[in-house]
Design a protein around this motif. Structure first.
Motif, PDB file in Angstrom:
ATOM      1  N   LEU A  23       0.855  -1.179   0.000  1.00 10.25           N
ATOM      2  CA  LEU A  23       0.000   0.000   0.000  1.00 10.25           C
ATOM      3  C   LEU A  23       0.897   1.238   0.000  1.00 10.25           C
ATOM      4  CD1 LEU A  23      -2.845   1.269   0.265  1.00 10.25           C
ATOM      5  CD2 LEU A  23      -2.573   1.110   2.748  1.00 10.25           C
ATOM      6  N   THR A  24       0.865   2.011  -1.086  1.00  9.98           N
ATOM      7  CA  THR A  24       1.791   3.141  -1.219  1.00  9.98           C
ATOM      8  C   THR A  24       1.110   4.499  -1.103  1.00  9.98           C
ATOM      9  OG1 THR A  24       1.566   3.060  -3.634  1.00  9.98           O
ATOM     10  CG2 THR A  24       3.377   1.822  -2.652  1.00  9.98           C
ATOM     11  N   GLU A  25      -0.199   4.533  -1.275  1.00 12.90           N
ATOM     12  CA  GLU A  25      -0.883   5.828  -1.170  1.00 12.90           C
ATOM     13  C   GLU A  25      -2.313   5.617  -0.713  1.00 12.90           C
ATOM     14  OE1 GLU A  25      -2.235   9.663  -3.955  1.00 12.90           O
ATOM     15  OE2 GLU A  25      -0.581   8.353  -4.612  1.00 12.90           O
ATOM     16  N   LEU A  35      -6.890   4.630  -3.207  1.00  8.98           N
ATOM     17  CA  LEU A  35      -5.768   3.812  -2.743  1.00  8.98           C
ATOM     18  C   LEU A  35      -4.908   3.405  -3.918  1.00  8.98           C
ATOM     19  CD1 LEU A  35      -7.872   1.416  -0.470  1.00  8.98           C
ATOM     20  CD2 LEU A  35      -6.676   3.474   0.259  1.00  8.98           C
ATOM     21  N   GLU A  36      -3.626   3.312  -3.696  1.00  5.48           N
ATOM     22  CA  GLU A  36      -2.702   2.813  -4.717  1.00  5.48           C
ATOM     23  C   GLU A  36      -1.842   1.722  -4.110  1.00  5.48           C
ATOM     24  OE1 GLU A  36      -0.506   5.691  -6.936  1.00  5.48           O
ATOM     25  OE2 GLU A  36      -2.236   7.030  -7.206  1.00  5.48           O
ATOM     26  N   LEU A  37      -1.725   0.625  -4.848  1.00  4.51           N
ATOM     27  CA  LEU A  37      -0.935  -0.514  -4.393  1.00  4.51           C
ATOM     28  C   LEU A  37       0.058  -0.894  -5.483  1.00  4.51           C
ATOM     29  CD1 LEU A  37      -4.243  -1.240  -3.575  1.00  4.51           C
ATOM     30  CD2 LEU A  37      -2.904  -2.603  -1.957  1.00  4.51           C
ATOM     31  N   ILE A  72      -2.078  -0.657  -8.978  1.00  2.00           N
ATOM     32  CA  ILE A  72      -3.515  -0.878  -8.812  1.00  2.00           C
ATOM     33  C   ILE A  72      -4.104   0.324  -8.077  1.00  2.00           C
ATOM     34  CG2 ILE A  72      -5.246  -2.248  -7.595  1.00  2.00           C
ATOM     35  CD1 ILE A  72      -4.271  -3.746  -9.925  1.00  2.00           C
ATOM     36  N   HIS A  73      -5.135   0.932  -8.670  1.00  2.00           N
ATOM     37  CA  HIS A  73      -5.872   2.002  -8.006  1.00  2.00           C
ATOM     38  C   HIS A  73      -7.229   1.454  -7.565  1.00  2.00           C
ATOM     39  CE1 HIS A  73      -3.604   5.352 -10.450  1.00  2.00           C
ATOM     40  NE2 HIS A  73      -2.796   4.520  -9.824  1.00  2.00           N
ATOM     41  N   TRP A 119      -9.863  -2.249   7.279  1.00  2.00           N
ATOM     42  CA  TRP A 119      -8.462  -2.667   7.169  1.00  2.00           C
ATOM     43  C   TRP A 119      -7.712  -1.867   6.105  1.00  2.00           C
ATOM     44  CZ3 TRP A 119      -4.079  -4.645   8.568  1.00  2.00           C
ATOM     45  CH2 TRP A 119      -3.182  -5.157   7.628  1.00  2.00           C
ATOM     46  N   ILE A 120      -8.310  -1.770   4.926  1.00  2.00           N
ATOM     47  CA  ILE A 120      -7.581  -1.180   3.811  1.00  2.00           C
ATOM     48  C   ILE A 120      -7.574   0.347   3.868  1.00  2.00           C
ATOM     49  CG2 ILE A 120      -9.531  -1.074   2.218  1.00  2.00           C
ATOM     50  CD1 ILE A 120      -5.999  -2.189   1.280  1.00  2.00           C
TER      51      ILE A 120
END
Length: 882
Positions: free
Chosen positions: A584-586, A602-604, A700-701, A719-720
């Motif tokens: 998870l980066t953003e 979210l960005e992964l 992945i967004h 969680w996310i």
């Protein structure tokens, strides 16, 4: 639309057939663009030495010295006698070598050309590399074929390039014509097919005018009928029609061949009077840069002089003089500047073709355009092969259906029908694998979608296997909605002869688990059909039960349908994508100040260099975890040490880690040891989210809304969106979503959604933007424009650059009367019909209750029940709703 499809087929067919030859023509043309500069590099000794204050020899002096040298050489060795001189070319620039052309020998088409020092009349050595460039020129002009035949071929390929340029322009024509970025901007962040398409189309637009110019001028030189037509159209006849050649600096251009029968005797010709007359006339207009003197075949006949002004427009801006040699009288003076515009244009064909008409920049552009032809050929081939690979894959899947579908009435009674109803593609996949396994046992099998069946068609079969999914709370998949309606209206189909079996796919988290399958089962029972075996249920949310259901399905089919006891019956399960570790980066809150639940972007990122691939519209399945605080409360309540190591799912973990991945027990005995607790844990149910990005984005967004319950946040969304730290590992896997897949052509698309449903729509829109497919209509609903306009800047930019043709936003609480996205759709009913008439595909992503149901109702009102069913059956109504 049909015209565009035909044009596309012609474009790629001509591209892959003529493309290879066009690459050769383009490369050879690029080599010829700087022929003279290359020859200079290869022949440094050919440069004319500085003779100080010496004066250039006049043409008369050059001619006499050359004749004297030839006579002397002939006395010493008669075999070295040269052919008579037919032409002499001199230049005002003393650094340029003069040129002498000899009459052709008997049986030859062209005489030898030699270069001469204009100060000493010394013949210079033959040019190194000239033979190579002559070869390249023959390749470029005639493809090394005989001239007449070669011209037909090169002219035909020039016509092909003309067609490819214009058809390519039409095929990529954007709706916003004046948005220059759509035409000329190349996005280097793209990858794969999108980047190839960008190279092919955008760079093609850059050089479109150049290729049209090259193809038209090429046809003029190669095709007689085209040249005659152009001449007739312009009402002119060009003074000289010799084929293209190269002349620059030393003017090493091949001269028009003399007739082999010509036997010019130049020994007694005096050029002094002629030359002086020429200079007198040329100096009146500023002098000359090049003069070519064509010697007459008989003494006393007029001498023809072709020359260029001191600063000519181009190398074919030639003037012509006809001079009486004994008196110096000018019999004819035909100046380029005095020609009509049509004649000047015809005389400019060659400079336009070579780029010299525009000077050095033009030559560079022509060279780069020639070098670019392999780029277009290669990218065209790669795009074609990629398209063919995808079609071959699809065809292989359909072949099984086509080969076994629609049997004749008599044959149907002996054919086993496998009917499927699939929302995500899983039921279809199982149906196909079941068919393959049963065919291996020598059974005749037909595989068909419920979208193509009705009660009447079922009457023609004795045995049917149904593999059907249930969507939501007991609803049929979209493709089976028409069939489901027919069941409700069919009182007695007369099916007492029918034997059937059902494999029901569903999700036990819903109250009506496998509801559609049970509705189908009940209807079959009322029609007096006979079950081969009890309905088998498969719970997609429980992997172990899923495996057990498939094993049971295979077992009962082998017992009830296999033709022999020893028949091999195997249903190979395709490899599923396994869970992978992403980072998870953003995480960014999008709706600050909103009255609705928080929604996050979210960005992964995948840590490995080789990143997974996916198609827009795909899903991710995330394996969630409990918040650490919740696990700590559980451990404290039952007095257990969370750091105790246990075996969980075949991996050594701490008890706390195992608990974070599992449904927490309500109670445990005080004496239960950690491993016993672990052995009875059930995994947390995975949650699926629509992917809001494409592989070209590099990550992945996701667009995830927090779900709140009385006891806190939802496990997966909490969680996310809150508990997972930035940089933390997230276990998830990519899943195909064929029921929501993006079409593989540029047909119009209508994208409808609300809330976090914008994620799936955004993924498709980004994919369409990468492909520069601009006929897109977005209808999106949320609460307040000020707080809930997700991805506003991106959507507005898509409007500006034409990716979105139409945007309808429904912010329900920005006015007294609530306005929802289905209201916007209803208000645009006429536009909806128009888009659908042009082949539009509708995509719906968002909440099932409210939005999706409302969209369904509006579309039925607009199209009617039959029209809606036809839209679904044609695969033009695709949903990803929850």
């Amino acid at each position: 639309m049909m015209f565009k499809k035909i044009l596309f087929q012609l474009h790629w067919f001509i591209g892959i057939t003529a493309g290879s030859v066009l690459m050769v023509i383009g490369l050879s043309g690029s080599v010829l663009s700087f022929r003279e500069e290359l020859l200079d590099l290869m022949n440094p000794a050919d440069r004319i030495a500085d003779h100080g204050s010496a004066v250039q020899l006049t043409p008369d002096q050059l001619l006499k010295k050359l004749q004297a040298a030839d006579a002397q050489a002939t006395l010493q060795d008669p075999s070295k006698a040269s052919q008579p001189i037919s032409q002499l070319t001199v230049f005002a620039d003393p650094q340029q070598a003069a040129r002498v052309t000899f009459a052709p020998a008997s049986g030859a088409k062209r005489g030898e050309t030699r270069y001469v020092d204009p100060f000493t009349a010394t013949l210079l050595p033959p040019l190194q590399g000239d033979a190579f460039f002559n070869f390249v020129e023959r390749l470029h002009r005639w493809l090394l074929l005989p001239k007449d035949l070669g011209q037909i071929f090169t002219g035909t390929f020039a016509m092909c390039m003309f067609f490819l340029a214009l058809s390519g322009l039409y095929l990529r024509w954007p709706r916003r014509v004046f948005a220059w970025r759509n035409w000329l901007k190349l996005d280097f962040s793209l990858k794969g097919r999108s980047f190839l398409w960008g190279l092919h189309s955008v760079l093609g637009t850059w050089v479109l005018v150049v290729y049209l110019l090259l193809s038209v001028t090429g046809m003029y030189w190669a095709l007689g009928w085209f040249k005659d037509g152009a001449n007739h159209l312009l009402g002119e006849t060009p003074h000289e029609t010799a084929g293209p050649s190269v002349k620059k600096k030393t003017d090493r251009k091949k001269e028009p061949a003399l007739s082999p029968s010509a036997s010019t005797d130049t020994s007694a010709i005096d050029l002094s009077v002629t030359w002086q007359a020429f200079l007198n006339e040329a100096n009146k207009i500023g002098g000359y840069s090049m003069a070519r003197i064509r010697l007459p075949e008989q003494q006393g006949k007029p001498i023809q002089v072709f020359y260029l002004d001191a600063k000519p427009e181009h190398e074919r801006a030639r003037n012509e003089m006809l001079i009486q040699p004994d008196s110096g009288k000018i019999l004819k003076l035909d100046r380029y500047a005095d020609k009509s515009s049509g004649d000047r244009l015809l005389n400019s064909v060659y400079p336009l073709h070579m780029g010299t008409y525009f000077g050095l920049p033009g030559r560079i552009i022509i060279m780069l355009a020639g070098l670019g032809l392999p780029l277009f050929g290669i990218t065209g081939w790669m795009l074609y092969l990629d398209r063919r690979r995808k079609k071959r894959t699809a065809k292989a899947q359909r072949a099984q259906l086509t080969h076994t579908s629609a049997p004749s009435t008599n044959a149907a009674l002996e054919t086993l029908l496998i009917a499927y109803a699939s929302q995500s593609g899983q039921a279809e996949s199982i149906a196909l694998r079941t068919a393959a396994a049963l065919q291996a046992t020598k059974l005749t099998v037909s595989v068909q979608s419920l979208a193509t069946l009705d009660a009447e068609k079922l009457r023609h079969f004795h045995r049917v296997l149904f593999v059907v999914s249930t969507f939501g709370e007991g609803e049929p998949p979209d493709s089976a909605r028409r069939f489901s309606k027919q069941l409700a209206h069919t009182a007695n189909a007369g099916l007492p002869h029918l034997q059937y079996g059902i494999l029901a796919l569903g999700d036990s988290h819903y109250e009506h688990f496998c509801g559609f399958a049970h509705t189908l089962e009940h209807w079959l029972a009322t029609q007096n059909a006979h079950a081969l075996f009890p309905t088998i249920e498969m719970d997609n949310g429980k992997a172990h039960e899923n495996t057990a259901a498939m094993a049971l399905w295979q077992s009962v089919l082998q017992k009830t349908l296999a033709t022999t006891a020893t028949s091999s019956f195997s249903m190979a399960t395709p490899a599923k994508s396994s869970y992978q570790t992403w980072h998870l980066t953003e995480r960014r809150l999008l709706n600050v100040g909103s009255h609705g639940a928080p929604i996050f972007h979210l960005e992964l990122h995948f840590p490995a260099a080789e990143k997974p691939n996916w198609e827009s519209g795909a899903l991710v399945e995330i394996s969630p975890r409990h918040a650490q605080e919740r696990v700590d409360v559980f451990l404290q309540r039952f007095a257990k040490d969370g750091q105790t190591m246990v075996q969980h799912e075949g991996v050594a973990r701490t008890l706390a880690d195992a608990l974070s991945r599992s449904a927490l027990p309500h109670a445990i005995a005080a004496d239960t040891i950690p491993q016993q607790i672990t052995d009875h844990l059930q995994p947390l149910a995975a949650r699926r989210y629509s992917v809001a990005s494409t592989p070209e984005d590099g990550s992945i967004h996701l667009l995830v809304r927090q779900v709140g319950h009385e006891d806190g946040l939802g496990i997966a969304s909490g969680w996310i969106t809150e508990h997972a730290e930035i940089g933390q590992e997230i276990s998830m896997r990519l899943l195909a979503n064929p029921g929501f897949a993006l079409i593989d052509n540029d047909a119009p698309c209508i994208f409808i959604g609300n809330g976090s449903g914008l994620a799936g729509l955004r993924g498709h829109l980004r994919a369409r933007a990468h492909k520069q497919q601009h006929r897109n209509w977005l209808l999106f609903g949320e609460r307040h424009q000020a707080h809930d306009f997700h991805y506003r800047e991106e959507i507005e930019q898509w409007q500006k650059n034409g990716v979105l043709s139409v945007v309808d936003m429904a912010f329900s609480r920005d006015q007294e009367e609530r306005v929802y996205v289905q209201d916007k759709l209803r208000a645009a009913a006429d536009t909806v019909r128009k888009w659908l008439h042009h082949g539009a595909v509708i995509y719906v992503c968002g909440s099932l209750d409210g939005m999706a149901a409302g969209i369904d109702a509006v579309l039925v009102d607009i199209l009617g029940e039959a029209g809606m069913d036809d839209l679904i059956a044609a695969g033009r109504y695709r949903r990803d709703v929850y």
